[in-house]
Design a protein around this motif. Sequence first.
Motif, mmCIF file in Angstrom:
data_model
loop_
_atom_site.group_PDB
_atom_site.id
_atom_site.type_symbol
_atom_site.label_atom_id
_atom_site.label_comp_id
_atom_site.label_asym_id
_atom_site.label_seq_id
_atom_site.Cartn_x
_atom_site.Cartn_y
_atom_site.Cartn_z
ATOM 1 N N LEU A 1 0.835 -1.198 0.000
ATOM 2 C CA LEU A 1 0.000 0.000 0.000
ATOM 3 C C LEU A 1 0.875 1.256 0.000
ATOM 4 C CD1 LEU A 1 -3.100 0.628 0.157
ATOM 5 C CD2 LEU A 1 -2.730 1.101 2.574
ATOM 6 N N TYR A 2 1.878 1.265 0.863
ATOM 7 C CA TYR A 2 2.802 2.391 0.939
ATOM 8 C C TYR A 2 3.569 2.544 -0.377
ATOM 9 C CZ TYR A 2 6.810 5.194 2.462
ATOM 10 O OH TYR A 2 7.781 6.159 2.582
ATOM 11 N N PHE A 3 3.986 1.415 -0.950
ATOM 12 C CA PHE A 3 4.699 1.413 -2.231
ATOM 13 C C PHE A 3 3.836 2.039 -3.328
ATOM 14 C CE2 PHE A 3 5.359 -0.844 -6.291
ATOM 15 C CZ PHE A 3 6.687 -0.517 -6.554
ATOM 16 N N LEU A 4 2.575 1.642 -3.383
ATOM 17 C CA LEU A 4 1.674 2.151 -4.419
ATOM 18 C C LEU A 4 1.371 3.638 -4.236
ATOM 19 C CD1 LEU A 4 -0.775 -0.887 -4.672
ATOM 20 C CD2 LEU A 4 0.876 -0.137 -6.400
ATOM 21 N N VAL B 1 4.285 5.328 -5.716
ATOM 22 C CA VAL B 1 4.245 5.215 -7.174
ATOM 23 C C VAL B 1 3.271 6.241 -7.758
ATOM 24 C CG1 VAL B 1 3.484 3.756 -9.092
ATOM 25 C CG2 VAL B 1 4.918 2.791 -7.290
ATOM 26 N N LYS B 2 2.099 6.355 -7.151
ATOM 27 C CA LYS B 2 1.100 7.295 -7.654
ATOM 28 C C LYS B 2 1.611 8.727 -7.573
ATOM 29 C CE LYS B 2 -3.825 8.297 -7.479
ATOM 30 N NZ LYS B 2 -5.136 7.974 -6.850
ATOM 31 N N LYS B 3 2.240 9.077 -6.474
ATOM 32 C CA LYS B 3 2.796 10.418 -6.298
ATOM 33 C C LYS B 3 3.884 10.681 -7.340
ATOM 34 C CE LYS B 3 5.048 13.414 -2.892
ATOM 35 N NZ LYS B 3 5.560 13.513 -1.503
ATOM 36 N N SER B 4 4.729 9.688 -7.576
ATOM 37 C CA SER B 4 5.805 9.812 -8.546
ATOM 38 C C SER B 4 5.269 10.003 -9.961
ATOM 39 C CB SER B 4 6.692 8.563 -8.497
ATOM 40 O OG SER B 4 7.690 8.599 -9.483
ATOM 41 N N GLN B 5 4.182 9.284 -10.289
ATOM 42 C CA GLN B 5 3.596 9.406 -11.625
ATOM 43 C C GLN B 5 2.951 10.765 -11.834
ATOM 44 O OE1 GLN B 5 1.046 6.024 -12.380
ATOM 45 N NE2 GLN B 5 2.754 4.556 -12.394
ATOM 46 N N VAL B 6 2.362 11.316 -10.808
ATOM 47 C CA VAL B 6 1.773 12.656 -10.900
ATOM 48 C C VAL B 6 2.874 13.685 -11.151
ATOM 49 C CG1 VAL B 6 0.594 14.485 -9.613
ATOM 50 C CG2 VAL B 6 -0.234 12.126 -9.474
ATOM 51 N N ILE B 7 3.974 13.563 -10.426
ATOM 52 C CA ILE B 7 5.105 14.483 -10.600
ATOM 53 C C ILE B 7 5.681 14.372 -12.005
ATOM 54 C CG2 ILE B 7 7.469 14.974 -9.864
ATOM 55 C CD1 ILE B 7 6.638 14.116 -7.029
ATOM 56 N N ARG C 1 -2.782 8.229 -22.720
ATOM 57 C CA ARG C 1 -3.689 7.124 -23.028
ATOM 58 C C ARG C 1 -3.870 6.167 -21.858
ATOM 59 N NH1 ARG C 1 -2.950 2.834 -28.077
ATOM 60 N NH2 ARG C 1 -4.926 1.702 -27.753
ATOM 61 N N TYR C 2 -2.823 6.012 -21.029
ATOM 62 C CA TYR C 2 -2.859 5.020 -19.968
ATOM 63 C C TYR C 2 -2.815 5.641 -18.568
ATOM 64 C CZ TYR C 2 -1.555 2.196 -24.020
ATOM 65 O OH TYR C 2 -1.523 1.605 -25.259
ATOM 66 N N LEU C 3 -3.379 6.831 -18.436
ATOM 67 C CA LEU C 3 -3.354 7.521 -17.140
ATOM 68 C C LEU C 3 -4.018 6.719 -16.027
ATOM 69 C CD1 LEU C 3 -4.132 11.215 -18.195
ATOM 70 C CD2 LEU C 3 -1.947 10.265 -17.455
ATOM 71 N N GLN C 4 -4.967 5.867 -16.390
ATOM 72 C CA GLN C 4 -5.695 5.110 -15.366
ATOM 73 C C GLN C 4 -4.955 3.842 -14.928
ATOM 74 O OE1 GLN C 4 -9.308 3.219 -16.940
ATOM 75 N NE2 GLN C 4 -8.609 3.731 -19.005
ATOM 76 N N TYR C 5 -3.872 3.493 -15.635
ATOM 77 C CA TYR C 5 -3.158 2.254 -15.333
ATOM 78 C C TYR C 5 -1.977 2.479 -14.391
ATOM 79 C CZ TYR C 5 -5.971 -0.123 -18.809
ATOM 80 O OH TYR C 5 -7.034 -0.660 -19.495
ATOM 81 N N VAL C 6 -1.718 1.477 -13.570
ATOM 82 C CA VAL C 6 -0.646 1.554 -12.569
ATOM 83 C C VAL C 6 0.724 1.256 -13.171
ATOM 84 C CG1 VAL C 6 0.222 0.591 -10.396
ATOM 85 C CG2 VAL C 6 -2.236 0.903 -10.730
#
Length: 303
Positions: free
Chosen positions: A178-181, A184-190, A202-207
């Motif tokens: 959970l902490y890892f994800l 990851v989400k914060k990193s992808q936003v940055i 195209r793949y904004l919804q994918y992890v």
Amino acid sequence: MKNNTYAAYEIQVTKHIEPYFRNHKVLIGQITPKLLEEYYTDKLREGLSGRTIRKHASNICAALDDAVKNKIIAVNPCMVADKPSIERFSGNMLDEAQLYEVFSQTRNSRIHIPVVIAAFLGLRRSEVLGLRWSAIDFEHKVIHISHTVVKVKKGLQFSDLPKTKSSRRTLPCPEQLLYFLQKVKKSQVISYIKNQKTYCRRYLQYVCVDELGDLIKPDTLTNDFAKIINKLGYKCRLHDLRHTCASLLIRQGIPMKQVSVWLGHSSTAITSDIYVHLSFQDKIETADVLNHSIHIPDYEKKI
């Protein structure tokens, strides 16, 4: 037929079956039991498992059944051709130390995210690549497995229909994952903000995307993982991360039924058949406990 199943059949036909018989310049009416057995043998030499080749045989048999039905041939040669035996599963699972090393080696690579998720949750490749942010409930700490991404002849196929009904499942998310994800989400936003002109939307919804937002492709994940494993000197396929997850659970005493549900197997029998060698180890440990707890009078003298 499920999309995943169709995709698998398509690969079998286009990559193996059709090229083989075309190269041998054999028409459907010229296929003999001997030729089929030669096909099975050749595929075994190429490294395919007996279980996989039996799936090929089923597809070939279905096609020849259709040929019989349409009076193209009189008899289906599959009915008398010997098929390879199905060997009992013997995967190359990683232990805790090896898994940690794999995480360390993939840390700065594009496949780090799917590798970590696959190991923690025991997901199939299609499931881990199909994981979307909307499927992760950070508040309630659960992950919904309900979407897949598979490779097909024309590219990628996205589906909300998992392999089986039991594949659609909700799993509590381990704290570390959970902490890892969250990171990851914060990193992808940055990364999105930093690279707006080149970031793939195209793949904004994918992890499981790379640093520019492009979805990690199935072959990319498999091939990159194999390179890292070879570098480490281990013997482990990407799918063995799923087996590694199951192995860790079983060795910690988690009941087979719970492991089956976690993996999304359609029945406990499937789980038991695959991991019987692991569950039997528990029985050996039980026998050792009994051996040291119960004493037979004069046992040592009689030995």
